[in-house]
Enzyme design. Structure first.
Site, PDB file in Angstrom:
ATOM      1  N   ASP A   1       0.853  -1.099  -0.102  1.00 20.75           N
ATOM      2  CA  ASP A   1       0.047   0.107   0.032  1.00 20.75           C
ATOM      3  C   ASP A   1       1.048   0.988  -0.151  1.00 20.75           C
ATOM      4  O   ASP A   1       1.996   1.280   0.567  1.00 20.75           O
ATOM      5  CB  ASP A   1      -0.886  -0.153   1.361  1.00 20.75           C
ATOM      6  CG  ASP A   1      -1.974   0.845   1.223  1.00 20.75           C
ATOM      7  OD1 ASP A   1      -3.293   0.184   1.452  1.00 20.75           O
ATOM      8  OD2 ASP A   1      -2.235   1.986   0.610  1.00 20.75           O
TER       9      ASP A   1
ATOM     10  N   ASP B   1       3.840   2.030  -3.858  1.00 21.29           N
ATOM     11  CA  ASP B   1       3.145   2.594  -5.006  1.00 21.29           C
ATOM     12  C   ASP B   1       3.025   1.533  -5.978  1.00 21.29           C
ATOM     13  O   ASP B   1       4.056   1.382  -6.609  1.00 21.29           O
ATOM     14  CB  ASP B   1       3.659   4.057  -5.482  1.00 21.29           C
ATOM     15  CG  ASP B   1       2.413   4.644  -6.594  1.00 21.29           C
ATOM     16  OD1 ASP B   1       1.660   3.760  -7.293  1.00 21.29           O
ATOM     17  OD2 ASP B   1       2.515   5.902  -6.662  1.00 21.29           O
ATOM     18  N   VAL B   2       1.964   1.091  -6.206  1.00 21.82           N
ATOM     19  CA  VAL B   2       2.077  -0.288  -7.121  1.00 21.82           C
ATOM     20  C   VAL B   2       1.719   0.287  -8.878  1.00 21.82           C
ATOM     21  O   VAL B   2       1.745  -0.623  -9.706  1.00 21.82           O
ATOM     22  CB  VAL B   2       0.833  -1.401  -6.885  1.00 21.82           C
ATOM     23  CG1 VAL B   2       0.931  -1.884  -5.579  1.00 21.82           C
ATOM     24  CG2 VAL B   2      -0.482  -0.515  -7.270  1.00 21.82           C
TER      25      VAL B   2
ATOM     26  N   ALA C   1     -10.237  -6.368  -8.034  1.00 21.64           N
ATOM     27  CA  ALA C   1     -11.268  -5.638  -7.531  1.00 21.64           C
ATOM     28  C   ALA C   1     -12.107  -4.510  -8.338  1.00 21.64           C
ATOM     29  O   ALA C   1     -11.269  -3.597  -8.792  1.00 21.64           O
ATOM     30  CB  ALA C   1     -10.860  -4.884  -6.370  1.00 21.64           C
TER      31      ALA C   1
ATOM     32  N   TYR D   1     -12.682   7.064 -12.228  1.00 25.81           N
ATOM     33  CA  TYR D   1     -12.619   5.890 -11.421  1.00 25.81           C
ATOM     34  C   TYR D   1     -13.139   4.667 -12.242  1.00 25.81           C
ATOM     35  O   TYR D   1     -12.870   3.626 -12.356  1.00 25.81           O
ATOM     36  CB  TYR D   1     -13.516   5.917 -10.097  1.00 25.81           C
ATOM     37  CG  TYR D   1     -13.556   4.700  -9.311  1.00 25.81           C
ATOM     38  CD1 TYR D   1     -12.399   4.270  -8.802  1.00 25.81           C
ATOM     39  CD2 TYR D   1     -14.752   4.022  -8.838  1.00 25.81           C
ATOM     40  CE1 TYR D   1     -12.638   3.200  -7.935  1.00 25.81           C
ATOM     41  CE2 TYR D   1     -14.887   3.042  -8.262  1.00 25.81           C
ATOM     42  CZ  TYR D   1     -13.893   2.645  -7.634  1.00 25.81           C
ATOM     43  OH  TYR D   1     -13.832   1.434  -6.812  1.00 25.81           O
TER      44      TYR D   1
ATOM     45  N   TYR E   1      -4.865 -10.404 -20.511  1.00 23.02           N
ATOM     46  CA  TYR E   1      -3.956 -11.296 -19.723  1.00 23.02           C
ATOM     47  C   TYR E   1      -4.487 -12.812 -19.858  1.00 23.02           C
ATOM     48  O   TYR E   1      -3.607 -13.659 -19.983  1.00 23.02           O
ATOM     49  CB  TYR E   1      -3.357 -10.704 -18.555  1.00 23.02           C
ATOM     50  CG  TYR E   1      -2.212  -9.986 -18.565  1.00 23.02           C
ATOM     51  CD1 TYR E   1      -2.278  -8.711 -19.000  1.00 23.02           C
ATOM     52  CD2 TYR E   1      -0.906 -10.254 -18.027  1.00 23.02           C
ATOM     53  CE1 TYR E   1      -1.045  -7.977 -19.130  1.00 23.02           C
ATOM     54  CE2 TYR E   1       0.233  -9.644 -17.969  1.00 23.02           C
ATOM     55  CZ  TYR E   1       0.114  -8.370 -18.399  1.00 23.02           C
ATOM     56  OH  TYR E   1       1.312  -7.396 -18.726  1.00 23.02           O
TER      57      TYR E   1
END
Ligand code: UDP
Length: 311
Positions: A31, A56-57, A114, A145, A159
């Site tokens: 996270d 930070d992903v 998600a 979003y 993928y």
């Protein structure tokens, strides 16, 4: 078994960390603490098999050792948060999903995205089945979003189809419970904190818009079942008990025997007029349905907010 949970210090992410640890998994929570917070996972730090990585992903993700599953839950998720952080929201849904898929592919892990009921936008089909393509305004304030999550679904399916990655997509409808951020602007923290502080409930518009609220432990159970299934198509997880926001406000006033009343404020742009999940897929494929009564969930959530306010 070892899982990586992005957004692991967030509201839903922290409940997932706890559930997977309880089920005997090793858990890596990742996270950047933009909207998540360490307090959400502080009680897990001493547990065997739990690791937290602040990252930070949207940047390259390195995890040493094997992984069985990657659950990508990192993202601002309340309208107030994603409108405050529009670029980060777009980046974590696009670049962040790409990086999380990359680590899943590298490790041969199952990837679970998600996603959200927001992919249906302001829906013209009601209730919303997974087969509905949605009605999203790409350039409106919520588009940051909605479109990020729609892109995330598209790249996840790419993928799956192109690389043969084992993938899942959960479309999460309104969920509530302890560890929601009190100031995140969503209706449950807003109304409960207003009741606790003796302030009127801020109903947006005339309150005729509908939502249905799922308690977080029910949602987590749905996610666990989906991960254990073989469904690569999206599955709605949410509570189909629909009510208007005005009814919801009245329910809260009654349940907490409060006289604070309501105040009516302008409806935010593109606020969906109706929302209710069709959960027949979750019922048929996962044997899942929500169990927790709204009143019980509200009580537990209110206890949490009371402590937060007192702190
Ligand atoms: N809402 C409200 N008062 C508030 C916060 C939200 O009436 O203080 C309304 C909002 O306009 C929406 C619904 O409650 O119609 C749910 O809002 P939330 O931000 O929780 O999530 P959304 O379902 O819109 O993503």
């Amino acid at each position: 078994m070892r899982v990586l949970i992005t957004g692991g210090a967030g509201f839903i992410g922290s409940h997932l960390c706890e559930r997977f640890l309880n089920d005997g998994y090793d858990v890596i929570a990742m996270d950047n603490l933009l909207t998540g917070k360490l307090e959400n996972i502080a009680h897990l730090f001493g547990r065997d098999g739990f690791v937290f990585v602040k990252q930070d992903v949207t940047n390259y993700i390195h995890v040493s050792g094997p992984l069985d599953a990657v659950l990508h839950f990192a993202s601002p998720a309340s309208p107030v948060d994603y409108m405050r952080c529009p670029i980060q929201t777009l980046k974590v849904g696009s670049l962040g999903t790409h990086k999380a898929l990359g680590v899943a592919k590298e490790k041969g892990a199952t990837f679970l995205l998600a996603s959200t009921s927001e992919v249906y936008g302001d829906p013209l089909v009601h209730p919303q089945p997974e087969s509905y393509w949605g009605n999203v305004n790409p350039i409106g304030p919520r588009g940051v979003y909605d479109e990020a999550k729609r892109f995330a679904e598209a790249i996840t399916m790419a993928y799956h189809r192109y690389h043969g990655l084992d993938t899942r997509i959960v479309r999460i409808f309104n969920t509530f419970g302890p560890r929601m951020r009190i100031g995140d602007g969503r209706v449950v923290p807003a109304f409960l904190s207003q009741v606790l502080r003796g302030e009127p409930l801020t109903v947006y518009g005339d309150g005729s818009q509908t939502r249905s609220f799922c308690y977080v432990t029910d949602l987590v159970e749905g996610v666990v079942r989906l991960l254990g299934s073989t469904c690569s198509d999206p599955v709605n997880i949410g509570n189909p008990e629909e009510r208007t926001i005005r009814d919801f406000a009245q329910t809260i006033l009654r349940q907490f025997d409060s006289k604070v009343g309501m105040t009516f404020l302008p409806l935010p742009q593109d606020d969906p007029k109706v929302r209710r999940p069709d959960i027949s897929q979750a019922q048929e494929l996962l044997g899942w349905a929500p169990k927790v009564l709204l009143e019980d969930g509200l009580k537990a959530t209110c206890d949490y907010f009371r402590n937060e306010i007192n702190r």
